[in-house]
Design a protein around this motif. Sequence first.
Motif, mmCIF file in Angstrom:
data_model
loop_
_atom_site.group_PDB
_atom_site.id
_atom_site.type_symbol
_atom_site.label_atom_id
_atom_site.label_comp_id
_atom_site.label_asym_id
_atom_site.label_seq_id
_atom_site.Cartn_x
_atom_site.Cartn_y
_atom_site.Cartn_z
ATOM 1 N N VAL A 114 0.837 -1.205 0.000
ATOM 2 C CA VAL A 114 0.000 0.000 0.000
ATOM 3 C C VAL A 114 0.871 1.252 0.000
ATOM 4 O O VAL A 114 0.607 2.211 -0.734
ATOM 5 C CB VAL A 114 -0.951 -0.015 1.212
ATOM 6 C CG1 VAL A 114 -1.754 1.284 1.272
ATOM 7 C CG2 VAL A 114 -1.885 -1.215 1.141
ATOM 8 N N GLU A 115 1.920 1.254 0.798
ATOM 9 C CA GLU A 115 2.782 2.436 0.877
ATOM 10 C C GLU A 115 3.511 2.682 -0.436
ATOM 11 O O GLU A 115 3.628 3.824 -0.885
ATOM 12 C CB GLU A 115 3.791 2.253 2.016
ATOM 13 C CG GLU A 115 3.148 2.307 3.403
ATOM 14 C CD GLU A 115 4.142 1.997 4.506
ATOM 15 O OE1 GLU A 115 5.252 1.502 4.172
ATOM 16 O OE2 GLU A 115 3.826 2.248 5.684
ATOM 17 N N LEU A 149 -3.508 7.386 -3.236
ATOM 18 C CA LEU A 149 -4.650 6.506 -3.013
ATOM 19 C C LEU A 149 -5.773 7.191 -2.258
ATOM 20 O O LEU A 149 -6.949 6.890 -2.476
ATOM 21 C CB LEU A 149 -4.194 5.261 -2.250
ATOM 22 C CG LEU A 149 -3.233 4.326 -3.004
ATOM 23 C CD1 LEU A 149 -2.848 3.142 -2.128
ATOM 24 C CD2 LEU A 149 -3.858 3.840 -4.305
ATOM 25 N N ARG A 150 -5.454 8.109 -1.357
ATOM 26 C CA ARG A 150 -6.501 8.800 -0.611
ATOM 27 C C ARG A 150 -7.380 9.612 -1.560
ATOM 28 O O ARG A 150 -8.600 9.667 -1.401
ATOM 29 C CB ARG A 150 -5.875 9.701 0.451
ATOM 30 C CG ARG A 150 -5.210 8.930 1.596
ATOM 31 C CD ARG A 150 -4.587 9.873 2.616
ATOM 32 N NE ARG A 150 -4.011 9.146 3.742
ATOM 33 C CZ ARG A 150 -2.784 8.638 3.758
ATOM 34 N NH1 ARG A 150 -2.012 8.776 2.678
ATOM 35 N NH2 ARG A 150 -2.338 7.990 4.816
ATOM 36 N N ALA A 155 -16.770 4.771 -0.319
ATOM 37 C CA ALA A 155 -15.627 5.663 -0.515
ATOM 38 C C ALA A 155 -14.830 5.785 0.780
ATOM 39 O O ALA A 155 -15.322 5.532 1.881
ATOM 40 C CB ALA A 155 -16.089 7.038 -0.981
ATOM 41 N N LEU A 156 -13.558 6.174 0.624
ATOM 42 C CA LEU A 156 -12.660 6.346 1.766
ATOM 43 C C LEU A 156 -12.604 7.820 2.150
ATOM 44 O O LEU A 156 -12.468 8.679 1.272
ATOM 45 C CB LEU A 156 -11.249 5.854 1.408
ATOM 46 C CG LEU A 156 -10.187 5.964 2.497
ATOM 47 C CD1 LEU A 156 -10.434 4.922 3.587
ATOM 48 C CD2 LEU A 156 -8.792 5.765 1.887
ATOM 49 N N SER A 207 -5.990 7.732 7.812
ATOM 50 C CA SER A 207 -4.614 7.380 8.164
ATOM 51 C C SER A 207 -4.153 6.192 7.328
ATOM 52 O O SER A 207 -4.943 5.579 6.593
ATOM 53 C CB SER A 207 -4.525 7.053 9.653
ATOM 54 O OG SER A 207 -5.320 5.909 9.945
ATOM 55 N N ILE A 208 -2.871 5.862 7.470
ATOM 56 C CA ILE A 208 -2.341 4.741 6.704
ATOM 57 C C ILE A 208 -2.991 3.436 7.155
ATOM 58 O O ILE A 208 -3.214 2.528 6.350
ATOM 59 C CB ILE A 208 -0.798 4.666 6.847
ATOM 60 C CG1 ILE A 208 -0.226 3.553 5.966
ATOM 61 C CG2 ILE A 208 -0.419 4.458 8.304
ATOM 62 C CD1 ILE A 208 -0.448 3.758 4.494
ATOM 63 N N GLU A 209 -3.342 3.344 8.453
ATOM 64 C CA GLU A 209 -4.031 2.145 8.934
ATOM 65 C C GLU A 209 -5.412 2.028 8.309
ATOM 66 O O GLU A 209 -5.835 0.920 7.927
ATOM 67 C CB GLU A 209 -4.142 2.175 10.464
ATOM 68 C CG GLU A 209 -2.833 1.950 11.209
ATOM 69 C CD GLU A 209 -1.930 3.167 11.220
ATOM 70 O OE1 GLU A 209 -0.746 3.035 11.557
ATOM 71 O OE2 GLU A 209 -2.429 4.274 10.889
ATOM 72 N N ASP A 210 -6.126 3.147 8.180
ATOM 73 C CA ASP A 210 -7.429 3.123 7.512
ATOM 74 C C ASP A 210 -7.279 2.732 6.049
ATOM 75 O O ASP A 210 -8.109 1.993 5.498
ATOM 76 C CB ASP A 210 -8.101 4.490 7.624
ATOM 77 C CG ASP A 210 -8.424 4.870 9.067
ATOM 78 O OD1 ASP A 210 -8.612 3.944 9.878
ATOM 79 O OD2 ASP A 210 -8.459 6.084 9.368
ATOM 80 N N LEU A 211 -6.214 3.230 5.430
ATOM 81 C CA LEU A 211 -5.974 2.916 4.018
ATOM 82 C C LEU A 211 -5.680 1.433 3.825
ATOM 83 O O LEU A 211 -6.176 0.803 2.881
ATOM 84 C CB LEU A 211 -4.813 3.763 3.502
ATOM 85 C CG LEU A 211 -4.571 3.777 1.988
ATOM 86 C CD1 LEU A 211 -5.809 4.238 1.238
ATOM 87 C CD2 LEU A 211 -3.387 4.668 1.659
ATOM 88 N N VAL A 212 -4.875 0.848 4.738
ATOM 89 C CA VAL A 212 -4.564 -0.580 4.654
ATOM 90 C C VAL A 212 -5.824 -1.418 4.896
ATOM 91 O O VAL A 212 -6.037 -2.446 4.246
ATOM 92 C CB VAL A 212 -3.464 -0.941 5.667
ATOM 93 C CG1 VAL A 212 -3.251 -2.446 5.727
ATOM 94 C CG2 VAL A 212 -2.159 -0.237 5.312
ATOM 95 N N GLU A 213 -6.670 -0.989 5.811
ATOM 96 C CA GLU A 213 -7.909 -1.711 6.086
ATOM 97 C C GLU A 213 -8.877 -1.618 4.905
ATOM 98 O O GLU A 213 -9.626 -2.567 4.626
ATOM 99 C CB GLU A 213 -8.563 -1.138 7.346
ATOM 100 C CG GLU A 213 -9.806 -1.882 7.787
ATOM 101 C CD GLU A 213 -10.399 -1.304 9.071
ATOM 102 O OE1 GLU A 213 -11.445 -1.822 9.513
ATOM 103 O OE2 GLU A 213 -9.807 -0.341 9.623
ATOM 104 N N TYR A 214 -8.871 -0.493 4.198
ATOM 105 C CA TYR A 214 -9.769 -0.288 3.062
ATOM 106 C C TYR A 214 -9.247 -0.981 1.798
ATOM 107 O O TYR A 214 -10.018 -1.294 0.889
ATOM 108 C CB TYR A 214 -9.907 1.217 2.824
ATOM 109 C CG TYR A 214 -10.822 1.616 1.699
ATOM 110 C CD1 TYR A 214 -12.206 1.580 1.839
ATOM 111 C CD2 TYR A 214 -10.301 2.034 0.469
ATOM 112 C CE1 TYR A 214 -13.044 1.954 0.802
ATOM 113 C CE2 TYR A 214 -11.125 2.408 -0.574
ATOM 114 C CZ TYR A 214 -12.500 2.371 -0.401
ATOM 115 O OH TYR A 214 -13.324 2.741 -1.441
#
Length: 376
Positions: A88-89, A97-98, A111-112, A117-124
Motif C-alpha cells: 500500500v505504501e 490513493l486517498r 468511498a474512503l 490514516s495509513i491504517e485506515d488505508l490498509v484496512e480499506y
Amino acid sequence: MAGTTKLRRRHRGILASFVLLVIVPIAVTAWYMFFIAADQYESRMGFAVRAEETKSALDVLGGLAGISSASSSDTDILYEYIQSQEMVEHVNEQLDLRTVFSRPDYDPVFALPADSSIEDLVEYWPSMVRVYYGSNRLIEVRAFAFTPDEAHRLAELVFQEASRKINAMSAVARDDATGYAAEERDKAIARLIEARKALTAFRIDNQIVDPEADIAGQMGLLNALQSQLAAELIERDKLAQTSRDNDPRLEQIARTIEVIEKRIGEERKKLGVGGQGASESGDPEQGYAEVIGKYEELLVDLRFAEQTYLSSLSAYDAAVSEAQRTSRYLTAYLLPTMPETATAPDRSILTLLVAGFLLVGWFILLLIYYSLRDRR
C-alpha cells in the motif's frame, strides 16, 4: 369450527415491526445503492511466479534449458505481500490513493474519507484490490477505482510492485548462495598476499633470490675443491715415493693442501655441514641448511595459499554460475485490462442480500416473541 380471527393489537405491532425492520431498511438500501453509491470500474490482471533454470554446458548435452513454476512458498509470499502495508505504501507513493479512493462527492459506505490514516488505508485496501489465489499457483488481481483510468493504473502499479518484490527476493537468494563462497575467496586472497609478502621479506633479508640455485652453486664449488684436494694428495704421494724428505716441492704441495682444506671447511660451514662459523664481526653466520629450510617452509606456505586461492575461486565461480542459472520472475497471463463499464458495486445482489438478512432477522425476532408469549 374456529371463529373468525380478529385483528388484534399484537398483529398491528407485528405489521409495524415488519415495516420498520424490513420494508424501510430495504427501501433505504435500494435508494442508496441505486441513487447514491458511486460506480466502480474493475481492471483485472493475472500472473504467475516462474523459475527459469538454465542448465550448464554439460547439462545442455542432455537436453535444453527448462522453465518451471516456482515453489509454492514464493507465490504464498507474493500473495501476502500484495495485501500488506508495504505494498500500500509503495503504490501510494506513485498514486495518491486517498484521492483516488475518496473520488465520489458523497459515498460514506464505499468511498474512503480523504483524511484517512495509513491504517485506515490498509484496512480499506482489500475492498478495492482483491487477490485470488488458485490451486494451480496462479494469482489474479482485481483492482477497483471510481474511474476507468485509475483502475487500470492501480492494476499496473500492483503488478510493477509485485515484480519488484520477486526480483528483490531473487537478488537475496543469489547473495545468500554466493556470500559464503565470496567470503572464502577473500580469505584465500588475503592468505596468498601474506605468503608472498613473507617470501619477499625473506629474500630481501638474506639477499638471495633463489636459495636452491645459490646452494647448487656452492655445492659445485665444494665439489671442485674436493676434486682439487684429491689431485694434490695424489701428487704429494707420488713425490713422496720419488723424492727426498727435504724436497721443496713437498712443502709447496703441503701448503696447497692446507689452503684447500681450509677453504673446504669454510664452504662446509656456509652449507651448515660443519657447524656454524663466525663472520668477521664476530656474529654467527646463518648456515645454508637453515636458510634453505626456512625458504622451503615459506615456499610450501605460498604453494598451499595458491592452491587454496584457486580452489576458492573455482568454488565462487561455480556458486555465481549456479545462482545465475536459476532466476525467478513474474509472467503475466493477463495484462491489466482497461474497463469501459462499471461492474461494482453489484446493486441488485447487495440489495437482495440486505433484504434476505432483514427477513431472516425479523422472522427470528417473531419466533422469539411467540415463544415468550406462549410461556405466559
